[in-house]
Design a protein around this motif. Sequence first.
Motif, PDB file in Angstrom:
ATOM      1  N   GLY A   1       7.530  65.881  39.402  1.00  0.00           N
ATOM      2  CA  GLY A   1       8.403  65.188  39.894  1.00  0.00           C
ATOM      3  C   GLY A   1       7.693  63.453  39.448  1.00  0.00           C
ATOM      4  O   GLY A   1       7.579  62.472  40.983  1.00  0.00           O
ATOM      5  N   GLN A   2       6.247  63.649  39.526  1.00  0.00           N
ATOM      6  CA  GLN A   2       5.813  63.094  39.603  1.00  0.00           C
ATOM      7  C   GLN A   2       4.838  62.059  38.182  1.00  0.00           C
ATOM      8  O   GLN A   2       4.437  62.860  37.611  1.00  0.00           O
ATOM      9  N   VAL A   3       4.852  60.452  38.484  1.00  0.00           N
ATOM     10  CA  VAL A   3       4.136  60.158  37.443  1.00  0.00           C
ATOM     11  C   VAL A   3       3.029  59.638  37.072  1.00  0.00           C
ATOM     12  O   VAL A   3       2.456  59.437  38.198  1.00  0.00           O
ATOM     13  N   THR A   4       2.201  59.749  35.660  1.00  0.00           N
ATOM     14  CA  THR A   4       1.043  59.524  36.170  1.00  0.00           C
ATOM     15  C   THR A   4       0.799  58.883  34.677  1.00  0.00           C
ATOM     16  O   THR A   4       1.874  58.996  33.691  1.00  0.00           O
TER      17      THR A   4
ATOM     18  N   PRO B   1       8.640  56.646  30.845  1.00  0.00           N
ATOM     19  CA  PRO B   1       7.583  57.569  30.574  1.00  0.00           C
ATOM     20  C   PRO B   1       8.119  59.039  30.039  1.00  0.00           C
ATOM     21  O   PRO B   1       9.874  59.546  29.900  1.00  0.00           O
TER      22      PRO B   1
ATOM     23  N   VAL C   1      13.449  61.410  30.271  1.00  0.00           N
ATOM     24  CA  VAL C   1      13.426  61.941  31.823  1.00  0.00           C
ATOM     25  C   VAL C   1      14.742  61.422  31.963  1.00  0.00           C
ATOM     26  O   VAL C   1      15.132  61.936  33.729  1.00  0.00           O
TER      27      VAL C   1
ATOM     28  N   ARG D   1       9.437  63.151  29.069  1.00  0.00           N
ATOM     29  CA  ARG D   1       8.788  64.355  30.091  1.00  0.00           C
ATOM     30  C   ARG D   1       7.750  65.248  30.020  1.00  0.00           C
ATOM     31  O   ARG D   1       7.537  65.088  28.703  1.00  0.00           O
TER      32      ARG D   1
ATOM     33  N   LEU E   1       6.120  62.169  33.139  1.00  0.00           N
ATOM     34  CA  LEU E   1       6.516  62.983  34.273  1.00  0.00           C
ATOM     35  C   LEU E   1       6.745  64.129  34.517  1.00  0.00           C
ATOM     36  O   LEU E   1       6.656  65.413  33.265  1.00  0.00           O
ATOM     37  N   GLU E   2       5.499  64.919  35.035  1.00  0.00           N
ATOM     38  CA  GLU E   2       5.452  66.457  35.460  1.00  0.00           C
ATOM     39  C   GLU E   2       5.634  66.194  36.987  1.00  0.00           C
ATOM     40  O   GLU E   2       4.450  65.695  37.225  1.00  0.00           O
TER      41      GLU E   2
END
Length: 490
Positions: free
Chosen positions: A250-253, A129, A97, A131, A247-248
Motif C-alpha cells: 500500500g505504499q509507493v517508494t 508505479p 497496479v 506492483r 507499490l508494496e
Amino acid sequence: MRWEGRQEVGASHTTYEAGELLPEDPVEGRGCRIIEPLERNMASASKLTTVSTKLQRIAELARQSPEMGFTSLAYLIDMDWLREAHRRTRKDGAVGVDGQTAEMYAVNLEENLRSLHDCAKSGTYKAPPVRRAYIPKGTGHETRPIGLPTFEDKILQRAVAMALEAIYEQDFLDCSYGFRPRRSAHQALESLRNQIMEMRGGWIVELDIRKFFDTMVHAHLRTFLRQRVRDGVLNRLIGKWLNAGVLEAGQVTYPEDGSPQGGVISPLLSNVYLHYVLDIWFEREVQPRMRGRAFLIRYADDVVLGFAREDDAKRVLDVLPKRFSRFGLALHPTKTCMIEFCPPSQKDSKIYTNSPPRRNSFDLLGFTHYWARSRRGYWVVKRRTSCERLRRSLCAVNQWCRKHRHAKVQHQHRMLVAKLRGHYAYYGITGNAEALQRFRYAVGRIWKKWLCRRSHRAYIDWPRFDKLLGRYPLPRPQVVHSVYRPVAKR
C-alpha cells in the motif's frame, strides 16, 4: 531518418508511413461483405510489413554507422507500430497496479492505443508505479523481487524496446546470449563447451553480480544510452520508467537506482549496461593483454570467464571488483571464484577412486559442467542438471500435487505430463539422461504420495500404482538438444 550531425538524403517518408497510406478499394462498396475479411488480412499484413521495413532500416543504419547516435526515432512509433507492440506483448501476465487485464484493454483497443500514442508523443505520459511481487529464488528459502507494470505500460515499453533492439543488436557482441532474439541459453552452453574443449581445459572464473537489477546506476545507464540514442522523447520515456515508483504493502517508494525485474524494457537496459561495463572492456582491454587464450560467456547477469593460463585468470579476477565498483556494481565475495577446470590425469583418476575429488566443476544456467570419459575413452565436458535446480523443480511438483491432490486423475496426469515435457525441453541434453530419469522417478513417487493422501482410505500400494502408470504413463526422458547436431536458432 536523422542521426547526429546530418540527415539522410533520399529516404521517402511515405515508405516509413506506408501503414497510413494503405490502398483503398478500387470500387467503393462493391462486394464489401464478401471481401472484407480478405481486406482486413491484407491490411494487417501490409502494416506488419511496414513495421518490419522500419526495423530493418534502423538496423541497417546502425550497422553502417556504429559510432553514430540516433536523434530521431520517436516519429517511427505510429499506430501501426503500437499495434505490433500490442501483438508482441504477452496477454497472460500478471496485472499491474490498475488491475487491468489484456482482455479488458482489448475491448477498446484502437481508442486506447490512440490515447497512448498521443500521450507518448506529447510528453504527457506518466509512468505508473510497478506492483511489487516476490518469486522463489535459488533453493526456495529466498525470494526475488520483481516489478509488474500495467498492461498499457508494457505495450509502450515493448514499442520502445523494438526500436532500441534494432540498434543494439548491431552492437552487442557474440559473447552475449541473454534476452536477445534468435539466441538461447542452449547456444550459450554449447559455445562454452566448445571453447573449453578447444582449450583442453583451463581456469574458470565464475562471476556473481550482487543484486544487479537493483543496483544499476541511472546516471551511468543514461550515459551509455546517449552514445547511440539521443532522441529526446525516447530518453524521457526511459527516464520515467526508471524513476517510476514501486507499490508494496500500500505504499509507493522511489528507488534511486536499479530497474525492476519484470518490466519489458528491463532486460534490454541490463544488456546495454553490461555491454559497456563488461563485454566491450573484456574484448578491447583484457583479451589483448592476456598471455594465453581467454573467452567470455554472458547470459544476462550470469557470467563465466575462461582462461588457458592461471596467471591470466588471477590478474583478471583481481581487477574485476575495481571495474564493477566504478559503475556502482559489486561482486558476491563467496560466489565469485576461480576454479581449475582441466581433464583429470591418470594419477588424478586413481586418486579419485580412493578419496573424494577436489572441486572440478561449476554451474551455469542450471547445469553442472564436469569432465568425464566418453564412450571412446576421451575426456570430454559433460553437463547434468544442477542439484539446486533439480531440488527446486521437485519442490514445485510437490507443491502442485499437494494443492491438486483432490482433482481428477486424468487432470493430474495431463498436467504432470506437461511439466515433465517442459523439463525435458530444457534439460534434455546429451549426457543428462541419468538426471532426467531420476526426475521422472521422483515425480512418480511424489504423485503416489499425494494420491495416498486424498483420504484415509486412499492408500495405493506399488503394484496398484504400477497399473495406474500403465493406464496413465509418464513420458520417458528424451534428448532435445544434442551435441551431435547444431542448436536450432530461435
